[in-house]
Design a protein around this motif. Structure first.
Motif, PDB file in Angstrom:
ATOM      1  N   VAL A   1      41.953  13.229   6.545  1.00 31.78           N
ATOM      2  CA  VAL A   1      41.688  11.821   6.872  1.00 31.78           C
ATOM      3  C   VAL A   1      42.991  11.153   7.304  1.00 31.78           C
ATOM      4  CG1 VAL A   1      39.775  11.561   5.226  1.00 31.78           C
ATOM      5  CG2 VAL A   1      42.097  10.994   4.493  1.00 31.78           C
ATOM      6  N   THR A   2      42.864  10.018   7.975  1.00 28.81           N
ATOM      7  CA  THR A   2      44.032   9.170   8.216  1.00 28.81           C
ATOM      8  C   THR A   2      43.757   7.848   7.492  1.00 28.81           C
ATOM      9  OG1 THR A   2      43.248   7.964  10.143  1.00 28.81           O
ATOM     10  CG2 THR A   2      44.210  10.139  10.558  1.00 28.81           C
ATOM     11  N   SER A   3      44.752   6.972   7.468  1.00 30.49           N
ATOM     12  CA  SER A   3      44.519   5.706   6.756  1.00 30.49           C
ATOM     13  C   SER A   3      43.443   4.877   7.453  1.00 30.49           C
ATOM     14  CB  SER A   3      45.816   4.922   6.641  1.00 30.49           C
ATOM     15  OG  SER A   3      46.367   4.729   7.916  1.00 30.49           O
ATOM     16  N   SER A   4      43.237   5.077   8.753  1.00 25.13           N
ATOM     17  CA  SER A   4      42.243   4.252   9.446  1.00 25.13           C
ATOM     18  C   SER A   4      40.820   4.793   9.308  1.00 25.13           C
ATOM     19  CB  SER A   4      42.609   4.090  10.922  1.00 25.13           C
ATOM     20  OG  SER A   4      42.501   5.319  11.578  1.00 25.13           O
TER      21      SER A   4
ATOM     22  N   VAL B   1      44.521  -5.016   4.235  1.00 26.68           N
ATOM     23  CA  VAL B   1      45.087  -3.683   3.966  1.00 26.68           C
ATOM     24  C   VAL B   1      44.545  -2.740   5.043  1.00 26.68           C
ATOM     25  CG1 VAL B   1      45.286  -1.803   2.274  1.00 26.68           C
ATOM     26  CG2 VAL B   1      44.960  -4.164   1.481  1.00 26.68           C
ATOM     27  N   GLY B   2      45.435  -2.069   5.751  1.00 25.48           N
ATOM     28  CA  GLY B   2      44.925  -1.151   6.772  1.00 25.48           C
ATOM     29  C   GLY B   2      46.021  -0.333   7.424  1.00 25.48           C
ATOM     30  N   SER B   3      45.587   0.537   8.330  1.00 25.11           N
ATOM     31  CA  SER B   3      46.508   1.421   9.055  1.00 25.11           C
ATOM     32  C   SER B   3      47.411   0.589   9.965  1.00 25.11           C
ATOM     33  CB  SER B   3      45.708   2.399   9.903  1.00 25.11           C
ATOM     34  OG  SER B   3      45.163   1.721  11.011  1.00 25.11           O
ATOM     35  N   THR B   4      48.354   1.233  10.597  1.00 26.57           N
ATOM     36  CA  THR B   4      49.250   0.488  11.486  1.00 26.57           C
ATOM     37  C   THR B   4      48.465  -0.209  12.597  1.00 26.57           C
ATOM     38  OG1 THR B   4      49.681   2.600  12.593  1.00 26.57           O
ATOM     39  CG2 THR B   4      51.339   1.835  11.040  1.00 26.57           C
ATOM     40  N   SER B   5      47.499   0.492  13.188  1.00 34.12           N
ATOM     41  CA  SER B   5      46.738  -0.168  14.262  1.00 34.12           C
ATOM     42  C   SER B   5      45.842  -1.257  13.687  1.00 34.12           C
ATOM     43  CB  SER B   5      45.942   0.836  15.094  1.00 34.12           C
ATOM     44  OG  SER B   5      45.171   1.623  14.262  1.00 34.12           O
ATOM     45  N   GLY B   6      45.349  -1.034  12.455  1.00 35.35           N
ATOM     46  CA  GLY B   6      44.539  -2.069  11.807  1.00 35.35           C
ATOM     47  C   GLY B   6      45.356  -3.343  11.609  1.00 35.35           C
ATOM     48  N   ILE B   7      46.601  -3.187  11.202  1.00 38.79           N
ATOM     49  CA  ILE B   7      47.485  -4.337  10.976  1.00 38.79           C
ATOM     50  C   ILE B   7      47.719  -5.081  12.300  1.00 38.79           C
ATOM     51  CG2 ILE B   7      49.908  -4.946  10.452  1.00 38.79           C
ATOM     52  CD1 ILE B   7      49.773  -2.838   8.171  1.00 38.79           C
TER      53      ILE B   7
ATOM     54  N   GLN C   1      33.168   8.587   2.695  1.00 40.36           N
ATOM     55  CA  GLN C   1      31.818   8.061   2.457  1.00 40.36           C
ATOM     56  C   GLN C   1      30.762   9.019   3.028  1.00 40.36           C
ATOM     57  OE1 GLN C   1      31.608   4.147   4.107  1.00 40.36           O
ATOM     58  NE2 GLN C   1      30.635   3.382   2.244  1.00 40.36           N
ATOM     59  N   ALA C   2      31.089   9.637   4.142  1.00 38.52           N
ATOM     60  CA  ALA C   2      30.122  10.524   4.819  1.00 38.52           C
ATOM     61  C   ALA C   2      29.979  11.880   4.124  1.00 38.52           C
ATOM     62  CB  ALA C   2      30.551  10.734   6.271  1.00 38.52           C
ATOM     63  N   LEU C   3      30.886  12.188   3.193  1.00 35.76           N
ATOM     64  CA  LEU C   3      30.808  13.489   2.516  1.00 35.76           C
ATOM     65  C   LEU C   3      29.693  13.471   1.475  1.00 35.76           C
ATOM     66  CD1 LEU C   3      34.611  14.229   1.828  1.00 35.76           C
ATOM     67  CD2 LEU C   3      33.170  15.274   3.591  1.00 35.76           C
ATOM     68  N   PRO C   4      28.931  14.556   1.359  1.00 34.38           N
ATOM     69  CA  PRO C   4      27.869  14.583   0.336  1.00 34.38           C
ATOM     70  C   PRO C   4      28.435  14.732  -1.088  1.00 34.38           C
ATOM     71  CG  PRO C   4      27.972  16.683   1.515  1.00 34.38           C
ATOM     72  CD  PRO C   4      28.963  15.765   2.178  1.00 34.38           C
ATOM     73  N   ASN C   5      29.678  15.195  -1.213  1.00 33.86           N
ATOM     74  CA  ASN C   5      30.271  15.494  -2.520  1.00 33.86           C
ATOM     75  C   ASN C   5      30.569  14.228  -3.321  1.00 33.86           C
ATOM     76  OD1 ASN C   5      31.213  16.972  -0.109  1.00 33.86           O
ATOM     77  ND2 ASN C   5      31.733  18.534  -1.596  1.00 33.86           N
TER      78      ASN C   5
ATOM     79  N   ARG D   1      44.056   6.000  -4.336  1.00 32.52           N
ATOM     80  CA  ARG D   1      43.587   4.998  -5.301  1.00 32.52           C
ATOM     81  C   ARG D   1      42.906   3.836  -4.577  1.00 32.52           C
ATOM     82  NH1 ARG D   1      48.054   3.390  -6.975  1.00 32.52           N
ATOM     83  NH2 ARG D   1      48.472   4.923  -8.579  1.00 32.52           N
ATOM     84  N   TYR D   2      43.480   3.451  -3.440  1.00 29.56           N
ATOM     85  CA  TYR D   2      42.903   2.338  -2.678  1.00 29.56           C
ATOM     86  C   TYR D   2      41.495   2.703  -2.178  1.00 29.56           C
ATOM     87  CZ  TYR D   2      42.049  -1.048   0.960  1.00 29.56           C
ATOM     88  OH  TYR D   2      41.454  -2.010   1.738  1.00 29.56           O
ATOM     89  N   ILE D   3      41.351   3.901  -1.625  1.00 28.39           N
ATOM     90  CA  ILE D   3      40.036   4.328  -1.110  1.00 28.39           C
ATOM     91  C   ILE D   3      39.050   4.471  -2.274  1.00 28.39           C
ATOM     92  CG2 ILE D   3      38.773   6.167   0.134  1.00 28.39           C
ATOM     93  CD1 ILE D   3      40.647   4.499   1.956  1.00 28.39           C
ATOM     94  N   ALA D   4      39.535   5.016  -3.396  1.00 29.14           N
ATOM     95  CA  ALA D   4      38.668   5.181  -4.582  1.00 29.14           C
ATOM     96  C   ALA D   4      38.122   3.820  -5.030  1.00 29.14           C
ATOM     97  CB  ALA D   4      39.455   5.843  -5.709  1.00 29.14           C
ATOM     98  N   SER D   5      38.944   2.778  -4.923  1.00 31.26           N
ATOM     99  CA  SER D   5      38.491   1.448  -5.363  1.00 31.26           C
ATOM    100  C   SER D   5      37.357   0.914  -4.482  1.00 31.26           C
ATOM    101  CB  SER D   5      39.665   0.465  -5.373  1.00 31.26           C
ATOM    102  OG  SER D   5      39.997   0.093  -4.042  1.00 31.26           O
ATOM    103  N   LYS D   6      37.250   1.454  -3.275  1.00 32.47           N
ATOM    104  CA  LYS D   6      36.195   1.015  -2.343  1.00 32.47           C
ATOM    105  C   LYS D   6      34.940   1.881  -2.463  1.00 32.47           C
ATOM    106  CE  LYS D   6      38.812  -1.949  -0.251  1.00 32.47           C
ATOM    107  NZ  LYS D   6      38.568  -3.353  -0.550  1.00 32.47           N
ATOM    108  N   LEU D   7      35.048   3.008  -3.163  1.00 34.54           N
ATOM    109  CA  LEU D   7      33.910   3.939  -3.250  1.00 34.54           C
ATOM    110  C   LEU D   7      33.609   4.267  -4.716  1.00 34.54           C
ATOM    111  CD1 LEU D   7      34.902   6.447  -0.390  1.00 34.54           C
ATOM    112  CD2 LEU D   7      33.105   4.714  -0.300  1.00 34.54           C
TER     113      LEU D   7
END
Ligand code: 13P
Ligand code: SF4
Length: 302
Positions: free
Chosen positions: A125-128, A210-216, A135-139, A152-158
């Motif tokens: 994955v990348t930060s973006s 909070v986001g990737s460089t392009s997101g910022i 989210q798309a993973l069945p696991n 940790r940041y991604i975990a807080s969203k899922l």
């Protein structure tokens, strides 16, 4: 300087090469870049570029990713010693233990990783795109490596998923402290705070975005606000200012500098174009598996 830029532009045409650059490289390097972007964008455009040589102005894992996705192309690194320290912060033993412990485990590695780590992972994955891909993973059980802060940041969203985090970090982003951020907020009370998810939890808690460089860059460009405090590497200011000449951008700390990214210079770009030196060559034993991990990301991130 202008002569050097002209020489590079001529060499690019002669050698049928495209120059790709990450936002963190210096402004002078960006002047010769054909395309500039975040890690995901660079991986994506590398597959679309019609040229058969790619000069990757960034760190080693970016060159390796371009090569893994385009094995038939020549990928040149202006400086092969420009590595991302975080890419090496992993343990294969830890991955194997987690695989034994959780039957449905997905091993997810940040693109800031070696080809070896990618070869042991199920998807990259990348930060973006991390949120979308995981989210798309069945696991349900996710082993995320190497960046603990992004994990940790991604975990807080899922909350529906269970994350096991490893303890890698980016020395540049963890160098930005909550104290630095509080002081910048006090100095610029009307500024929006934009941070990269590689920052620590307490810094992320102070952010408006909070986001990737392009997101910022996209957030700042679309925003009605005039002032921004930027919690990521200082090279991004060049692009923020170029796209938003009437807005003000502040950095909270003097330590927001990635030495590896700054190793890329115009002289080195000219040298690799002239000589074909510093070609990315991948270990035969790793490359097929590592490419699957990256290709899976490209599929899931669509
Ligand atoms: P981006 O993918 O957000 O550009 O991040 C790359 C990186 O190395 C951040 O430190
Ligand atoms: Fe690696 Fe950090 Fe530099 Fe990005 S900013 S390349 S994560 S050291």
């Amino acid at each position: 300087m202008n002569q050097l830029i002209e020489e590079i532009n001529l060499l690019k045409k002669q050698k049928n090469a495209v120059i790709l650059a990450h936002y963190y490289v210096s402004g002078e390097v960006k002047q010769v870049a054909d395309l500039i972007g975040d890690s995901y964008y660079l991986a994506k455009v590398a597959t679309k570029a019609p040229q058969n040589t790619i000069v990757l102005c960034g760190v080693t894992f970016m060159g390796e990713s371009a090569k893994l996705l385009n094995p038939q192309k020549t990928v040149l690194m202006p400086d092969q010693t420009a590595g991302c320290p975080m890419a090496e912060m992993y343990s294969i033993r830890q991955i194997e233990e987690a695989r034994r412990q959780y039957e449905d485990l997905a091993v997810v590695c940040y693109i800031n990783s070696t080809a070896e780590l990618k070869s042991y992972s199920d998807v990259c994955v990348t930060s973006s795109n991390a949120l979308r891909v995981i989210q798309a993973l069945p696991n349900r059980n996710i082993f995320f490596t190497p960046d603990e802060n992004l994990g940790r940041y991604i975990a807080s969203k899922l909350p529906e998923k269970h994350f096991i985090l490893s303890n890698g970090y980016c020395c540049v982003h963890v160098g930005i402290t909550a104290q630095d951020m509080e002081a910048a907020k006090q100095a610029h009370p009307n500024a929006k705070v934009l941070v990269h998810p590689e920052c620590t939890e307490d810094v992320i808690a102070l952010a408006d975005y909070v986001g990737s460089t392009s997101g910022i860059i996209n957030y700042a460009t679309a925003s009605d606000a005039d002032e921004f405090i930027v919690g990521t590497e200082v090279g991004i200011l060049y692009d923020l200012q170029l796209k938003n000449p009437n807005k003000s951008f502040y950095i909270p700390s003097e330590r927001q500098l990635c030495n590896s990214m700054k190793k890329v210079t115009l002289e080195k770009i000219k040298h690799v174009l002239q000589t074909g030196e510093n070609e990315v060559v991948l270990d035969d034993a790793l490359k097929d598996k590592a490419a699957v991990c990256l290709s899976r990301m490209m599929q899931l991130a669509k």
